[in-house]
Design a protein around this motif. Structure first.
Motif, mmCIF file in Angstrom:
data_model
loop_
_atom_site.group_PDB
_atom_site.id
_atom_site.type_symbol
_atom_site.label_atom_id
_atom_site.label_comp_id
_atom_site.label_asym_id
_atom_site.label_seq_id
_atom_site.Cartn_x
_atom_site.Cartn_y
_atom_site.Cartn_z
ATOM 1 N N LEU A 18 16.559 -38.862 -27.341
ATOM 2 C CA LEU A 18 16.411 -37.527 -27.295
ATOM 3 C C LEU A 18 18.038 -37.413 -26.005
ATOM 4 O O LEU A 18 17.382 -38.492 -24.773
ATOM 5 N N LEU A 19 19.067 -37.083 -26.238
ATOM 6 C CA LEU A 19 20.246 -37.532 -25.310
ATOM 7 C C LEU A 19 21.043 -36.528 -24.353
ATOM 8 O O LEU A 19 21.081 -34.882 -25.699
ATOM 9 N N LEU A 20 20.883 -36.384 -23.009
ATOM 10 C CA LEU A 20 21.457 -35.063 -23.105
ATOM 11 C C LEU A 20 22.565 -34.991 -21.416
ATOM 12 O O LEU A 20 22.532 -35.903 -20.914
ATOM 13 N N LEU A 21 22.983 -34.436 -22.565
ATOM 14 C CA LEU A 21 25.058 -34.789 -21.928
ATOM 15 C C LEU A 21 25.520 -33.170 -21.252
ATOM 16 O O LEU A 21 25.403 -32.177 -21.830
ATOM 17 N N ASP A 22 26.010 -33.407 -19.718
ATOM 18 C CA ASP A 22 25.822 -31.881 -19.087
ATOM 19 C C ASP A 22 27.639 -32.800 -18.888
ATOM 20 O O ASP A 22 28.253 -32.990 -19.093
ATOM 21 N N MET A 23 28.094 -31.064 -19.970
ATOM 22 C CA MET A 23 29.633 -31.031 -19.226
ATOM 23 C C MET A 23 30.330 -32.336 -20.207
ATOM 24 O O MET A 23 31.774 -32.846 -19.449
ATOM 25 N N PRO A 24 30.407 -33.112 -20.874
ATOM 26 C CA PRO A 24 30.859 -34.609 -21.318
ATOM 27 C C PRO A 24 32.607 -34.074 -21.815
ATOM 28 O O PRO A 24 32.455 -35.607 -21.576
ATOM 29 N N LEU A 25 32.927 -32.848 -22.215
ATOM 30 C CA LEU A 25 34.028 -33.069 -22.712
ATOM 31 C C LEU A 25 35.511 -32.514 -21.568
ATOM 32 O O LEU A 25 36.220 -32.946 -21.291
ATOM 33 N N THR A 26 34.434 -32.333 -19.861
ATOM 34 C CA THR A 26 35.187 -31.839 -18.826
ATOM 35 C C THR A 26 36.267 -33.039 -18.854
ATOM 36 O O THR A 26 36.014 -34.662 -18.793
ATOM 37 N N GLY A 27 37.481 -33.254 -18.374
ATOM 38 C CA GLY A 27 38.274 -34.217 -17.461
ATOM 39 C C GLY A 27 39.067 -34.806 -19.628
ATOM 40 O O GLY A 27 39.568 -35.619 -18.817
ATOM 41 N N LEU A 28 38.591 -34.908 -20.256
ATOM 42 C CA LEU A 28 38.977 -36.024 -21.565
ATOM 43 C C LEU A 28 40.311 -34.756 -22.587
ATOM 44 O O LEU A 28 40.490 -34.483 -22.061
ATOM 45 N N ASP A 29 41.070 -35.854 -22.477
ATOM 46 C CA ASP A 29 42.317 -35.175 -22.622
ATOM 47 C C ASP A 29 42.470 -35.139 -24.447
ATOM 48 O O ASP A 29 41.469 -35.625 -24.684
ATOM 49 N N GLY A 30 43.578 -35.208 -25.156
ATOM 50 C CA GLY A 30 43.155 -34.245 -26.433
ATOM 51 C C GLY A 30 42.846 -35.683 -27.792
ATOM 52 O O GLY A 30 41.618 -35.077 -28.195
ATOM 53 N N GLU A 31 43.104 -36.258 -27.100
ATOM 54 C CA GLU A 31 42.397 -37.753 -28.209
ATOM 55 C C GLU A 31 41.192 -38.270 -27.784
ATOM 56 O O GLU A 31 40.496 -38.242 -28.658
ATOM 57 N N ALA A 32 40.702 -38.156 -26.481
ATOM 58 C CA ALA A 32 40.018 -38.502 -26.164
ATOM 59 C C ALA A 32 38.170 -37.822 -26.408
ATOM 60 O O ALA A 32 37.740 -38.136 -26.999
ATOM 61 N N ARG A 33 39.234 -36.508 -26.946
ATOM 62 C CA ARG A 33 38.398 -35.632 -26.914
ATOM 63 C C ARG A 33 37.909 -35.016 -28.769
ATOM 64 O O ARG A 33 36.203 -35.657 -29.137
ATOM 65 N N ALA A 34 38.739 -35.659 -28.920
ATOM 66 C CA ALA A 34 38.506 -36.352 -30.962
ATOM 67 C C ALA A 34 37.706 -37.267 -31.378
ATOM 68 O O ALA A 34 37.123 -37.203 -31.662
ATOM 69 N N HIS A 35 38.109 -38.127 -30.017
ATOM 70 C CA HIS A 35 37.139 -39.973 -30.387
ATOM 71 C C HIS A 35 35.586 -39.480 -29.919
ATOM 72 O O HIS A 35 34.570 -39.925 -30.917
ATOM 73 N N PHE A 36 35.616 -38.839 -29.316
ATOM 74 C CA PHE A 36 33.534 -37.969 -28.427
ATOM 75 C C PHE A 36 33.397 -37.627 -29.627
ATOM 76 O O PHE A 36 32.579 -37.459 -30.081
ATOM 77 N N GLU A 37 34.197 -36.749 -30.526
ATOM 78 C CA GLU A 37 33.578 -36.122 -31.772
ATOM 79 C C GLU A 37 32.997 -37.025 -32.850
ATOM 80 O O GLU A 37 32.047 -36.762 -33.082
ATOM 81 N N GLU A 38 34.394 -38.179 -32.957
ATOM 82 C CA GLU A 38 33.801 -38.824 -34.043
ATOM 83 C C GLU A 38 32.372 -39.946 -33.750
ATOM 84 O O GLU A 38 31.247 -40.678 -34.596
ATOM 85 N N ILE A 39 32.550 -40.167 -32.182
ATOM 86 C CA ILE A 39 31.324 -40.448 -31.969
ATOM 87 C C ILE A 39 29.604 -40.050 -32.094
ATOM 88 O O ILE A 39 28.765 -40.558 -32.346
ATOM 89 N N LEU A 40 30.399 -38.583 -31.431
ATOM 90 C CA LEU A 40 29.039 -37.779 -31.429
ATOM 91 C C LEU A 40 28.400 -37.708 -32.772
ATOM 92 O O LEU A 40 27.311 -37.250 -32.916
#
Length: 505
Positions: free
Chosen positions: A182-204
Motif C-alpha cells: 500500500l502506497l499513501l501519497l499526500d498531495m504529491p502533485l503540489t509544487g510540480l511543474d507541467g513536465e514533472a506532473r506528466a512524468h508523475f502520471e507515467e510513473i503512477l
C-alpha cells in the motif's frame, strides 16, 4: 483471498486530543486505486494517517486484508513485523536528518551556508542508509529507482539543496524502495511543474501496474489516470464514493462579499504605515551568476524592477527561481559577491539583514517546510511584524488585534489559539501568507503561495491579492507553475530555464 484489501468498519479515530473520525466506513477493494478529495481540512491527510496506523482507533474495526494475505504466503519475519511494514507514505513534508546529530533539525537558511549544508546527507548517502529491499526479487530495486526518477544526476547533492520537485522525486523513490503493498501519497502533485506532473502520471501508472495499491490525497481537478475511484470528504465525514468516471467535481464556492473584503483590506493597509516607498528601484540585478561546485544555478541574470510593478517569475523545477529569490530576501550570503541593488542600495554596503527583511513580505514552500511550529496561529501571523520565525516577545494587544483581522480575512480565525503544528497543512500555509501580508511591505515575494490550498481558498487569496494591489503601490514578485493562479494585476514576466533568462517582458 478476499476482495477487501483494506476496510474501515464504523471507525472512530483520535489524534492527541482531537476527534478526527466518527463511525467511518470505507473500503478499498483489490485492484482499486483511490483519490481522496475535498476542501482543505476535510480529513484527507487524517484518513491517510489512519490507513498508516498512526491514529488512535478507539471504536470500530480496521481489517488489513493485504496483511492477512501476505502472512498466508510469507512466514512472519519477526515478532515486531506488522501491517505497517507493508505500507509506505509520502507526506507533504520530509523528515530528513542531519549527519552529525542524526536529528531532523534542518533550518530554513541551511542550504545557503556551506558548512551547515555539508552536514546534510547527499542523495546517495540517503538511499544507501535506507538499505536494500527486504523482499526477494523486488520489483523496485535501487538501480531501477535511480533510473526512473533520474536520481543519478543528484547523487552528490546534499538533501537540503534539492528543489521542491527534486525532493518529491527522491521521497517517492524512497517509498517505493520498500516495495510496499500500500502506497499513501499526500498531495504529491503540489509544487510540480507541467513536465514533472506528466512524468508523475507515467510513473503512477507503472506503480499500479507493479501490483502496489495507491491511495492519494489530491485536488479534485488533478486526479491521475491510474486512479480508479474517488472518495469525497468533508469535515471528517465521507460524503460519497464513486468511480473516477462517475465523479463530477463540485463547483467552487466563491466569496459572498468581495466588496467587504476589499474594504477591510483598504482599511488594514491604511492603518499599516508601510516602510517609506520613495525608491528609484526595488531591485537591480546585473550579470548575477551563482555556482555550487561544478553546477551553475544562475547564469548571467539581469533584472530591473521598479516600484509598483507586478511580476510573475516562471520556470520549471530546478530552473533557479528559489536561488534567485534567496538573493533578494537576505537568506543567501552569495548576494554580497554579486552586483545586486535592493531598494536603491548595493548589497554589502552596510545594511543589515533586518534592514532588508523589514521591507519584504515573503512566503515559500521552503518556509512552510522549516517554519517552527510551537506558536499559535495568531502568534505566527503577528511575528511577521517583527520579521522573526515565530513570536519571541510578549504579544502587543494592538498588533494581536491586527493579526486577528488578517486571520478573519483568510477565514481561519477559528484556529487563532491553536498551535500551528496541530492545524492542517492548508491552514499552516494561510497563516504564513497572513504573516507575509500583515506589515504591508513595499515588496511582496510570493513563491507558490497557493500551493496546497483548495480551489475556494485559491480564489479567495487571488481576490485578496488583487485588492492589495488596487489599494497600494506594493511591488509583487509572484511564482507559480499554474498560469491560472496568476492575479490580473501581474503585467510583467521573467522566465528562467537552467539558470538563464529565457523571457523578460
Amino acid at each position: 483471498m478476499t476482495s477487501s484489501f483494506l476496510s474501515f468498519q464504523n471507525v472512530t479515530a483520535w489524534h492527541r486530543d482531537q476527534l478526527l473520525f466518527t463511525n467511518l466506513d470505507f473500503e478499498v477493494k483489490r485492484g482499486q486505486h483511490w483519490a481522496l478529495v475535498g476542501e482543505s481540512g476535510a480529513g484527507k491527510t487524517s484518513l491517510l494517517q489512519a490507513m498508516a496506523g498512526r491514529l488512535s482507533i478507539v471504536g470500530g474495526n480496521v481489517v488489513y486484508g493485504f496483511y492477512d494475505d501476505f502472512l498466508k504466503t510469507h512466514p512472519k519475519p519477526d515478532v515486531f513485523f506488522s501491517f505497517q511494514n507493508l505500507v509506505a507514505e509520502v507526506g507533504q513534508k520530509h523528515s530528513f536528518r542531519n549527519v552529525s546529530s542524526n536529528t531532523a533539525d534542518f533550518y530554513y537558511q541551511q542550504r545557503y551556508h556551506a558548512a551547515d549544508a555539508a552536514d546534510a546527507p547527499t542523495v546517495d548517502q540517503y538511499l544507501e542508509a535506507l538499505g536494500a529491499p527486504a523482499q526477494e526479487s523486488p520489483v523496485w530495486t535501487r538501480e531501477k529507482l535511480v533510473q526512473t526518477f533520474r536520481l543519478a544526476e543528484l547523487g552528490s547533492q546534499q538533501l537540503i539543496k534539492l528543489s521542491n520537485g527534486e525532493t518529491k522525486r527522491l521521497l517517492l523513490a524512497a517509498a517505493l524502495l520498500r516495495n510496499p503493498r500500500l502506497l499513501l501519497l499526500d498531495m504529491p502533485l503540489t509544487g510540480l511543474d507541467g513536465e514533472a506532473r506528466a512524468h508523475f502520471e507515467e510513473i503512477l501508472a507503472e506503480i499500479t501496474a507493479s501490483g502496489i495499491t495507491v491511495v492519494m490525497a489530491t485536488s479534485a481537478l488533478e486526479i491521475p489516470k491510474a486512479i480508479t475511484h474517488v472518495a469525497v470528504l468533508q469535515q471528517g465525514r465521507l460524503l460519497s464514493t464513486q468511480t473516477k468516471e462517475e465523479f463530477i467535481p463540485r463547483a467552487t464556492h466563491l466569496s459572498e462579499d468581495p466588496e467587504r473584503q476589499a474594504a477591510e483590506i483598504a482599511n488594514l493597509l491604511a492603518e499599516s504605515a508601510p516602510v517609506p516607498t520613495s525608491f528609484q528601484t526595488i531591485l537591480d540585478l546585473k550579470n548575477v551568476t551563482i555556482r555550487y561546485g561544478d553546477k551553475t544555478v544562475l547564469d548571467g541574470v539581469n533584472w530591473l524592477v521598479f516600484p509598483g510593478e507586478r511580476w510573475a517569475l516562471l520556470g520549471p523545477n530546478g530552473s533557479g527561481k528559489t536561488t534567485l529569490l534567496s538573493l533578494l530576501n537576505g537568506d543567501n550570503p552569495q548576494a554580497f559577491a554579486q552586483d545586486i541593488t535592493l531598494f536603491d542600495r548595493r548589497r554589502g554596503t552596510g545594511e543589515t539583514i533586518w534592514d532588508l527583511k523589514k521591507k519584504i513580505g515573503f512566503v515559500s514552500p521552503e518556509l512552510f517546510q522549516f517554519f517552527p511550529y510551537q506558536n499559535t496561529c495568531l502568534q505566527v501571523v503577528e511575528s511577521g511584524l517583527y520579521d522573526t520565525l515565530g513570536l519571541f516577545k510578549e504579544s502587543q494587544p494592538q498588533q494581536e488585534a491586527k493579526a486577528m483581522r488578517w486571520l478573519e480575512l483568510l477565514e481561519i480565525a477559528q484556529h487563532a489559539g491553536t498551535k500551528l503544528r496541530q492545524t492542517s497543512a492548508s491552514t499552516q500555509r494561510l497563516c504564513l501568507l497572513a504573516r507575509a501580508l500583515i506589515k504591508h511591505p513595499p515588496l511582496l515575494i510570493l513563491d507558490e503561495p497557493c500551493q496546497g490550498l483548495d480551489p475556494q481558498q485559491q480564489h479567495q487569496f487571488k481576490q485578496l491579492l488583487e485588492a492589495i494591489c488596487a489599494h497600494s503601490s506594493t511591488t509583487l514578485l509572484y511564482v507559480t507553475h499554474y498560469p491560472a493562479e496568476i492575479p490580473n494585476c501581474v503585467t510583467k514576466v521573467l522566465r528562467l530555464e537552467q539558470g538563464r533568462v529565457q523571457e523578460k517582458s
